[in-house]
Motif scaffolding. Sequence first.
Motif, short mmCIF file in Angstrom:
data_model
loop_
_atom_site.label_atom_id
_atom_site.label_comp_id
_atom_site.label_asym_id
_atom_site.label_seq_id
_atom_site.Cartn_x
_atom_site.Cartn_y
_atom_site.Cartn_z
N ARG A 51 -67.72 86.21 17.43
CA ARG A 51 -67.08 85.20 16.56
C ARG A 51 -68.14 84.37 15.86
O ARG A 51 -68.07 84.15 14.64
N GLU A 52 -69.12 83.88 16.62
CA GLU A 52 -70.18 83.06 16.03
C GLU A 52 -70.99 83.84 15.00
O GLU A 52 -71.35 83.29 13.94
N HIS A 54 -69.92 86.21 13.10
CA HIS A 54 -69.09 86.30 11.90
C HIS A 54 -68.99 84.95 11.18
O HIS A 54 -69.12 84.88 9.95
N GLU A 55 -68.76 83.87 11.94
CA GLU A 55 -68.63 82.55 11.32
C GLU A 55 -69.89 82.13 10.57
O GLU A 55 -69.81 81.51 9.51
N GLU A 56 -71.06 82.45 11.12
CA GLU A 56 -72.30 81.96 10.52
C GLU A 56 -72.91 82.90 9.50
O GLU A 56 -73.71 82.47 8.67
N ASP A 104 -70.69 78.25 7.78
CA ASP A 104 -70.49 77.34 8.91
C ASP A 104 -71.67 76.37 8.95
O ASP A 104 -71.95 75.71 7.96
#
Length: 149
Positions: A51-52, A54-56, A104
Amino acid sequence: MAYPRIAVSAILKREDRYLLVLRGKGQSEGQYAFPGGKVEPGEKLGVAALRELHEETGIEGANARFFRLYDLIAHNSDGVLESHYVLAVHLVDAEGDQDAIAADDAVAVGWFTIEEIRSLPTPPSVIECIEYIDRHGHEPEPRVLSMEA
């Protein structure tokens, strides 16, 4: 704030380059690090790492594998606890045609060789991870048991 906090990061390597983000806030502000962040309540570590990532960076990762665990404790100049994070670093895979875009809390994103990373401002854990991989390759995936309450 209650400590320790649980965080994850994701190591993604393409050929001889590692994906790093320039942190725009938090403990590593102004430093290059692997994409990562805090684990959400009820979230598994590998899922959080993907998840991180992808978010960043916008990259869809897969196959998160536990690699290293770091106990990161910081005190201010008066010796008062500023933060305590337990960081679970994961190796991840991703399709090679995905472009990384800073998002992000990442100010910038890039692919760097080991030599380039050594000249960047980074947390010590980043250097330790890439030097281990350079010398020994990826560690075998440990056995991890997942239990539901």
